[in-house]
Design a protein around this motif. Structure first.
Motif, short mmCIF file in Angstrom:
data_model
loop_
_atom_site.label_atom_id
_atom_site.label_comp_id
_atom_site.label_asym_id
_atom_site.label_seq_id
_atom_site.Cartn_x
_atom_site.Cartn_y
_atom_site.Cartn_z
N PRO A 134 -8.50 21.13 0.86
CA PRO A 134 -7.20 20.45 0.78
C PRO A 134 -6.91 19.53 1.97
N TRP A 135 -7.62 18.43 2.05
CA TRP A 135 -7.40 17.50 3.16
C TRP A 135 -5.97 16.95 3.16
N LYS A 136 -5.42 16.75 1.97
CA LYS A 136 -4.07 16.20 1.90
C LYS A 136 -3.05 17.16 2.52
N ARG A 137 -3.29 18.46 2.41
CA ARG A 137 -2.42 19.45 3.07
C ARG A 137 -2.49 19.25 4.58
N LEU A 138 -3.69 18.99 5.11
CA LEU A 138 -3.82 18.76 6.54
C LEU A 138 -3.06 17.51 6.96
N ALA A 139 -3.08 16.50 6.08
CA ALA A 139 -2.32 15.28 6.37
C ALA A 139 -0.83 15.58 6.39
N ALA A 140 -0.36 16.38 5.44
CA ALA A 140 1.06 16.73 5.38
C ALA A 140 1.50 17.53 6.60
N GLU A 141 0.55 18.24 7.22
CA GLU A 141 0.85 19.03 8.41
C GLU A 141 0.74 18.19 9.68
N GLY A 142 0.45 16.90 9.53
CA GLY A 142 0.37 16.02 10.69
C GLY A 142 -0.93 16.10 11.45
N LEU A 143 -1.98 16.65 10.82
CA LEU A 143 -3.25 16.82 11.51
C LEU A 143 -4.18 15.62 11.35
N ILE A 144 -4.20 15.02 10.18
CA ILE A 144 -5.11 13.90 9.94
C ILE A 144 -4.35 12.70 9.39
N ALA A 145 -4.96 11.53 9.53
CA ALA A 145 -4.38 10.32 8.96
C ALA A 145 -4.67 10.29 7.47
N TRP A 146 -3.76 9.70 6.70
CA TRP A 146 -3.92 9.64 5.25
C TRP A 146 -3.51 8.25 4.77
N PRO A 147 -4.24 7.68 3.81
CA PRO A 147 -3.86 6.34 3.32
C PRO A 147 -2.51 6.35 2.64
N ASP A 148 -1.63 5.44 3.04
CA ASP A 148 -0.30 5.35 2.45
C ASP A 148 -0.42 4.97 0.98
N ALA A 149 0.20 5.76 0.11
CA ALA A 149 0.08 5.55 -1.34
C ALA A 149 0.63 4.19 -1.76
N ASN A 150 1.72 3.76 -1.16
CA ASN A 150 2.30 2.46 -1.52
C ASN A 150 1.38 1.32 -1.10
N ALA A 151 0.77 1.45 0.07
CA ALA A 151 -0.16 0.42 0.53
C ALA A 151 -1.40 0.35 -0.36
N VAL A 152 -1.88 1.52 -0.79
CA VAL A 152 -3.03 1.55 -1.70
C VAL A 152 -2.68 0.89 -3.03
N ALA A 153 -1.49 1.20 -3.56
CA ALA A 153 -1.05 0.61 -4.83
C ALA A 153 -0.92 -0.90 -4.72
N ALA A 154 -0.44 -1.37 -3.56
CA ALA A 154 -0.29 -2.81 -3.36
C ALA A 154 -1.63 -3.51 -3.26
N ALA A 155 -2.63 -2.84 -2.69
CA ALA A 155 -3.95 -3.45 -2.52
C ALA A 155 -4.80 -3.38 -3.78
N LEU A 156 -4.47 -2.46 -4.68
CA LEU A 156 -5.32 -2.19 -5.84
C LEU A 156 -5.53 -3.39 -6.76
N PRO A 157 -4.49 -4.17 -7.12
CA PRO A 157 -4.70 -5.25 -8.10
C PRO A 157 -5.77 -6.26 -7.70
N GLN A 158 -5.84 -6.62 -6.42
CA GLN A 158 -6.83 -7.61 -6.02
C GLN A 158 -8.26 -7.09 -6.19
N TYR A 159 -8.44 -5.78 -6.01
CA TYR A 159 -9.78 -5.21 -6.16
C TYR A 159 -10.11 -4.91 -7.63
N GLU A 160 -9.07 -4.73 -8.44
CA GLU A 160 -9.31 -4.63 -9.88
C GLU A 160 -9.71 -5.98 -10.45
#
Length: 263
Positions: A169-195
């Motif tokens: 559960p890496w995302k749990r570690l991100a929620a606990e402030g341990l690791i960096a996680w890609p921002d979901a909104n930023a990923v959604a914004a970048a997705l169309p150009q790569y599609e």
């Protein structure tokens, strides 16, 4: 004769004593930091008794072992100031031989089982993860580990390792402030150009290497590059980790490697 021998022995002992340095610990240098830069997570691929036997009686070792009991325990097996033999041939960014700059944590977990309908991975209990999170927070506090330096064994050795597996559960570690996680909104914004236009393999290889993975720079989707992509996808997009470059993987990579904006 006895007096002569006694005098000689006293002289020898006195000489040895005079050669022993007197260590004064009253001063502390300002310019210092922990030798520990990384934390590497593993699964044991065995049950608790065998895990203990392997990690205490064989050549392989780890600083900590987290059990899979109903009330999980954490065994401290190697002092944090000493190197444990857990990483093997490994690299991350500009660092190699990570045994000497990391803390290794083994988690009792069978790993996976190959079935007629495919490979089935074993998950981690909530209580087990609670213990892992608490341990990681303590280590982070002691050694000031950077968020990008909490890693899986498969990330530092993607050509030969798969642990801690896609169900960790890496995302749990991100929620606990341990690791960096890609921002979901930023990923959604970048997705169309790569599609609309998927980057070539050279782009993926460059981005993976920029993030930290030892990645071939061949501009060819070879087995080695697929293995790196599998490790990356298993951590950041564990709904699909087939090693195939796709738009979502590209968007996540783009966000993770984007220059950090200073406040």
């Amino acid at each position: 004769m006895k007096k002569l021998l006694l005098a000689s022995l006293i002289a020898v002992l006195t000489g040895c004593a005079s050669q022993m340095p007197r260590i004064d610990n009253s001063l502390t240098a300002k310019g210092q930091s922990s030798r520990v830069r990384f934390v590497v997570l593993h699964y044991t691929v065995s049950d608790l008794p065998l895990s203990i036997k392997l990690l205490t009686e064989k050549e392989v070792s780890a600083h900590y072992l987290v059990t899979d009991e109903d009330e999980p325990r954490v065994y401290a097996l190697v002092d944090e100031n000493r190197a444990a033999w857990h990483a093997g041939i490994s690299s991350w960014k500009n660092y190699t031989a990570l045994n000497y700059s990391s803390i290794g944590i083994e988690i009792v977990n069978p790993g996976f089982k190959d079935m007629p309908d495919g490979r089935h991975w074993y998950g981690f209990s909530e209580r087990q993860v609670d213990q892992i999170v608490a341990l990681l927070k303590q280590i982070k506090e002691r050694h000031q580990i950077a968020p990008e330096n909490f890693l899986g064994h498969n990330e530092i050795a993607p050509q030969r390792k798969q642990d801690p597996g896609p169900l960790f559960p890496w995302k749990r570690l991100a929620a606990e402030g341990l690791i960096a996680w890609p921002d979901a909104n930023a990923v959604a914004a970048a997705l169309p150009q790569y599609e609309a236009q998927l980057p070539d393999i050279a782009w993926f290889q460059q981005k993976l290497a920029q993030h930290g993975y030892a990645t071939p720079q061949t501009a060819v989707l070879d087995e080695q590059t697929r293995n790196v992509l599998v490790a990356f996808q298993a951590k950041y997009r564990n709904s699909k980790w087939d090693g195939v470059p796709d738009a979502e993987s590209a968007a996540i990579l783009d966000v993770l490697t984007a220059p950090k904006v200073k406040p």
